[in-house]
Enzyme design. Structure first.
Site, PDB file in Angstrom:
ATOM      1  CE  LYS A 129       7.331  31.689  48.471  1.00  0.00           C
ATOM      2  NZ  LYS A 129       6.556  30.904  49.422  1.00  0.00           N
ATOM      3  CE  LYS A 216       7.364  28.218  40.610  1.00  0.00           C
ATOM      4  NZ  LYS A 216       7.046  27.646  41.900  1.00  0.00           N
ATOM      5  CE  LYS A 219      -0.074  26.549  45.761  1.00  0.00           C
ATOM      6  NZ  LYS A 219       0.353  26.735  47.102  1.00  0.00           N
TER       7      LYS A 219
HETATM    8  P1  AMP Z   1       3.519  25.584  45.606  1.00  0.00           P
HETATM    9  O1  AMP Z   1       2.476  25.934  44.585  1.00  0.00           O
HETATM   10  O2  AMP Z   1       4.757  26.422  45.462  1.00  0.00           O
HETATM   11  O3  AMP Z   1       2.964  25.529  47.004  1.00  0.00           O
HETATM   12  O4  AMP Z   1       4.026  24.115  45.265  1.00  0.00           O
HETATM   13  C1  AMP Z   1       3.383  22.929  45.659  1.00  0.00           C
HETATM   14  C2  AMP Z   1       3.991  21.742  44.904  1.00  0.00           C
HETATM   15  O5  AMP Z   1       3.737  21.852  43.510  1.00  0.00           O
HETATM   16  C3  AMP Z   1       5.531  21.669  45.046  1.00  0.00           C
HETATM   17  O6  AMP Z   1       5.917  20.309  45.068  1.00  0.00           O
HETATM   18  C4  AMP Z   1       6.009  22.345  43.799  1.00  0.00           C
HETATM   19  O7  AMP Z   1       7.303  21.927  43.410  1.00  0.00           O
HETATM   20  C5  AMP Z   1       4.967  21.899  42.776  1.00  0.00           C
HETATM   21  N1  AMP Z   1       4.817  22.919  41.731  1.00  0.00           N
HETATM   22  C6  AMP Z   1       4.472  24.224  41.912  1.00  0.00           C
HETATM   23  N2  AMP Z   1       4.419  24.878  40.735  1.00  0.00           N
HETATM   24  C7  AMP Z   1       4.752  23.969  39.780  1.00  0.00           C
HETATM   25  C8  AMP Z   1       4.877  24.044  38.360  1.00  0.00           C
HETATM   26  N3  AMP Z   1       4.662  25.168  37.688  1.00  0.00           N
HETATM   27  N4  AMP Z   1       5.250  22.926  37.692  1.00  0.00           N
HETATM   28  C9  AMP Z   1       5.464  21.776  38.367  1.00  0.00           C
HETATM   29  N5  AMP Z   1       5.366  21.638  39.698  1.00  0.00           N
HETATM   30  C10 AMP Z   1       5.001  22.721  40.417  1.00  0.00           C
END
Ligand code: AMP
Ligand code: TRP
Length: 349
Positions: A129, A216, A219
């Site tokens: 980040k 990956k 968002k």
């Molecule tokens: P974030 O979008 O980084 O706020 O992640 C929120 C939750 O979603 C966390 O538990 C992440 O590990 C999970 N997560 C985010 N992106 C992915 C992805 N591409 N595949 C699986 N899990 C995800």
């Protein structure tokens, strides 16, 4: 979700143990996508029936990078409504906004004082980040994992008990740091905190971008065809899937050497509830066009009940406010117990 295939999969957890707890959270930034759903939220909906569960919208984490206030407020409500729409039952679980429970910020300060800088230097998410902007990145971004440790440890109960954190693959390192922080605290001040365990699904823990199967789904990615959002219409889903990057080769099978295809098949697997053999058999003699068509169908249909519930939750005046107020009250009550023990143990209380 009413999609039974999604609901009936077994939960991958250890022995729940007595009075076990679950905590997890998502930042209210960007739009939630199927990676968040398959990697995290789907597991929450299953686990809430077996453990006392707390799910928060981590808006204090969101402000580690600049946010527009009105947008942050709206996104916070959107994520809360999506939790409910995805099947987190406010009668069963506590759903709350992190900033409504000030104990999180208080424990974060205390743990900041106990966390070696070296531990934080090793966090890969910070490195990604801050990306070469270290001088300008906020101090909050650097100590982000300590606030996350506080979110988790506040719900470990008094006395300590099994504590699970269902997350996607990318959060493993943060949960391990939380575990180290708890163990260190307990060595220094006595057994107060519950060292948590990450729960990472065997399938779906790392859904990749449709436009870039080596990255990956995230968002913060801006590409129009990168991820499928939980609130995307069937037409948008169709467009995104039809443009998804695929690999050379005709045969439709789970082949790790073809990451684009593997990712699409994993999404298909999780939304359809079918196993690899069944899926490969279905697509024998067919190509990408058939797979993409079926995948569009299964994802749109899988998300439909969630989208309908989302609308109902947003349309009901006062409902979300009352869920979040009740959630904050319960979370405050529970977290105050652990924080009180921490402060007593350290000579602060
Ligand atoms: P974030 O979008 O980084 O706020 O992640 C929120 C939750 O979603 C966390 O538990 C992440 O590990 C999970 N997560 C985010 N992106 C992915 C992805 N591409 N595949 C699986 N899990 C995800
Ligand atoms: N860091 C997590 C993410 O980026 C969000 C988060 C904050 C979290 N606090 C948490 C996840 C506590 C699990 C438990 O996805």
């Amino acid at each position: 979700m009413t999609n039974t295939a999604l609901q009936e999969r077994p939960v991958q957890i250890g022995d729940p143990g007595v009075g076990s707890r679950v905590l997890s959270g998502i930042m209210p930034t960007g739009d939630l996508h199927i990676g968040n759903y398959l990697g995290a939220i789907l597991n929450w909906t299953r686990m809430q029936h077996e453990h006392e569960s707390y799910f928060c919208i981590v808006n204090l984490h969101a402000i580690t990078t600049p946010q527009d206030p009105a947008e942050l407020r709206e996104k916070t409500r959107e994520v809360a409504a999506l939790y409910i729409a995805a099947g987190i039952d406010p009668k069963v679980s506590r759903i709350f906004v992190q900033s409504h429970v000030h104990n999180h910020a208080e424990l974060a300060w205390i743990l900041n004082c106990l966390t070696p800088l070296g531990w934080l230097e090793r966090m890969t998410q910070f490195k990604e980040k801050a990306r070469g902007e270290r001088e300008r990145a906020s101090a909050g971004l650097f100590t982000y994992p300590v606030l996350q440790a506080s979110d988790i440890l506040l719900y470990g109960g008094t006395p300590p008990r099994p504590l699970y954190v269902p997350v996607g693959d990318d959060q493993k390192q943060h949960v391990e740091l939380t575990r180290d922080a708890a163990e260190r605290f307990n060595r220094l001040y006595g057994e107060v905190l519950s060292p948590p365990e990450p729960l990472i699904p065997k399938r779906g823990a790392r859904i990749m971008g449709l436009d870039a199967p080596d990255r990956k789904m995230s968002k913060s990615e801006k590409g129009q065809y990168h991820g499928i959002r939980l609130l995307d219409t069937p037409e948008v889903i169709r467009k995104k899937i039809s443009r998804a990057v695929t690999d050379p080769g005709q045969e439709i099978r789970f082949d790790l050497a073809r990451p684009g295809l593997y990712n699409l098949l994993t999404i298909y697997e999780l939304f359809s509830g079918q196993d690899h053999e069944q899926i490969e058999r279905n697509f024998t003699g067919q190509g990408y066009a058939a797979l993409k068509k079926e995948l569009t169908e299964v994802v749109s249909e899988g998300l439909r009940p969630l989208q309908e519930r989302y609308k109902a939750v947003r349309d009901e005046p006062g409902y979300l406010e009352s869920v979040l107020a009740e959630g904050a009250e319960r979370a405050h009550e529970e977290s105050a117990r652990v924080l009180g023990e921490v402060k007593r143990a350290m000579g602060l209380g």
